[in-house]
Structure formats: structure tokens, C-alpha cells
Design an enzyme around this catalytic site. Structure first.
Site, short mmCIF file in Angstrom:
data_model
loop_
_atom_site.label_atom_id
_atom_site.label_comp_id
_atom_site.label_asym_id
_atom_site.label_seq_id
_atom_site.Cartn_x
_atom_site.Cartn_y
_atom_site.Cartn_z
N HIS A 74 0.82 -1.20 0.00
CA HIS A 74 0.00 0.00 0.00
C HIS A 74 0.86 1.26 0.00
O HIS A 74 2.04 1.21 0.29
CB HIS A 74 -1.00 0.03 1.18
CG HIS A 74 -0.39 0.26 2.52
ND1 HIS A 74 -0.25 -0.75 3.45
CD2 HIS A 74 0.08 1.38 3.12
CE1 HIS A 74 0.28 -0.25 4.54
NE2 HIS A 74 0.50 1.04 4.37
N ARG B 171 -2.38 11.32 3.53
CA ARG B 171 -3.22 11.97 4.55
C ARG B 171 -4.26 12.82 3.84
O ARG B 171 -3.92 13.56 2.91
CB ARG B 171 -2.37 12.84 5.47
CG ARG B 171 -1.36 12.05 6.25
CD ARG B 171 -0.57 12.94 7.22
NE ARG B 171 0.57 12.22 7.75
CZ ARG B 171 0.52 11.30 8.70
NH1 ARG B 171 -0.64 10.96 9.22
NH2 ARG B 171 1.61 10.70 9.12
N GLU C 33 -3.94 3.66 1.15
CA GLU C 33 -4.33 3.84 2.54
C GLU C 33 -4.58 5.32 2.78
O GLU C 33 -3.66 6.14 2.66
CB GLU C 33 -3.24 3.34 3.48
CG GLU C 33 -3.53 3.59 4.95
CD GLU C 33 -2.34 3.31 5.85
OE1 GLU C 33 -2.15 4.07 6.81
OE2 GLU C 33 -1.60 2.34 5.58
N ASN D 168 -6.83 12.29 9.97
CA ASN D 168 -6.55 12.74 11.34
C ASN D 168 -7.75 13.54 11.84
O ASN D 168 -8.09 14.58 11.27
CB ASN D 168 -5.27 13.57 11.37
CG ASN D 168 -4.05 12.72 11.13
OD1 ASN D 168 -3.86 11.70 11.78
ND2 ASN D 168 -3.22 13.10 10.18
N HIS E 201 4.32 11.17 -7.12
CA HIS E 201 2.99 10.74 -7.52
C HIS E 201 2.84 9.24 -7.30
O HIS E 201 3.82 8.54 -7.09
CB HIS E 201 2.73 11.07 -9.01
CG HIS E 201 3.63 10.35 -9.96
ND1 HIS E 201 4.84 10.87 -10.37
CD2 HIS E 201 3.53 9.15 -10.57
CE1 HIS E 201 5.42 10.02 -11.20
NE2 HIS E 201 4.64 8.96 -11.34
N GLU F 182 -0.68 9.67 -11.64
CA GLU F 182 -0.40 9.40 -13.05
C GLU F 182 -1.24 8.21 -13.50
O GLU F 182 -1.31 7.20 -12.81
CB GLU F 182 1.09 9.09 -13.23
CG GLU F 182 1.49 8.89 -14.68
CD GLU F 182 2.98 8.62 -14.83
OE1 GLU F 182 3.50 8.83 -15.94
OE2 GLU F 182 3.63 8.21 -13.84
#
Length: 131
Positions: free
Chosen positions: A6, A10, A53, A57, A72, A122
Site C-alpha cells: 500500500h 493523509r 491507505e 486525522n 505521484h 499518473e
């Protein structure tokens, strides 16, 4: 051998990000794990085990500063032109399709799109090393 599983980013708005990745890449929530102070959301599709993932927060209201280190993440597709048109129709505002050559041969045909938090993504035509 190691296996990539993964890539974490954020995000500010969980629902907005889930909607973007679903509409853009067909990624669905594979698992959502709430913790004190943050939530992890794992996104995937049936094409691959690799996941995106999302880390949310809790209480964060300011956009993240991506800095100059992030590059990217890339997705490969069977029909780049059709995907580009689909992105336009879906209002995802992709950049124009480009071709990249090395030693006179086509290396990559691609476009970039930006997610709701400013991450560059991309999208590549399946070709050569991009499978």
C-alpha cells in the site's frame, strides 16, 4: 522477496476522498479502522492487491502541505484515451494526454489528475514496462 502492499496519503475529508478514488479508479473500501485521533481507510479494486491507505486525522481542518518531496502514485489502464474521456465526463479535470519517448521509442502514454487533497496521480496506458 518484498511485496509492495500500500501507499499512504493523509486526507482532510474521508467521504470526498473515497468518492474521488471510487469514481476515478474503481477503488472500494476494503477496510476502515477507526482509532483515537485518526482513522485508516484501505482502498482497493479486484485488479490488484495493492491498496491506497487514506489516513484521516480527526479534527484536522487545514490542508496538508505536500512539500516538494512527494512525486505521484501511478495506475495503469487498458485504454488510456477512453479513461481520459471518462475522467472528463466525471468532472475529475485530468491534464491532457502526453507521450514520453526514450531513444526514439514510445516509453509511456499518460495523463495526470489531482485528487481532492492535491496529490498528483499518473494514469498510464498499459505498454512496455507499465503493466
Amino acid at each position: 522477496m518484498a511485496k509492495a502492499i500500500h501507499s499512504m496519503i493523509r486526507v482532510l475529508d474521508e467521504a470526498r476522498s473515497i468518492d474521488f478514488y471510487k469514481r476515478a479508479f474503481g477503488l472500494d473500501v476494503a477496510q476502515r479502522l477507526p482509532f483515537d485521533g485518526f482513522t485508516l481507510v484501505y482502498l482497493r479494486n479486484p485488479e490488484a492487491d495493492f491498496e491506497v491507505e487514506l489516513t484521516v486525522n480527526h479534527g484536522r481542518t487545514e490542508p496538508y502541505a505536500l512539500g516538494d518531496g512527494y512525486g505521484h502514485i501511478a495506475f495503469v489502464v487498458d485504454d488510456l484515451d477512453a479513461e481520459h474521456a471518462r475522467f472528463i465526463d466525471a468532472g475529475l479535470a485530468p491534464n491532457p494526454v502526453k507521450e514520453f519517448f526514450h531513444d526514439g521509442a514510445l516509453l509511456a502514454k499518460f495523463f495526470f489528475v489531482t485528487d481532492p487533497d492535491g496529490y498528483k496521480i499518473e494514469v498510464l496506458q498499459k505498454h512496455g514496462r507499465y503493466r
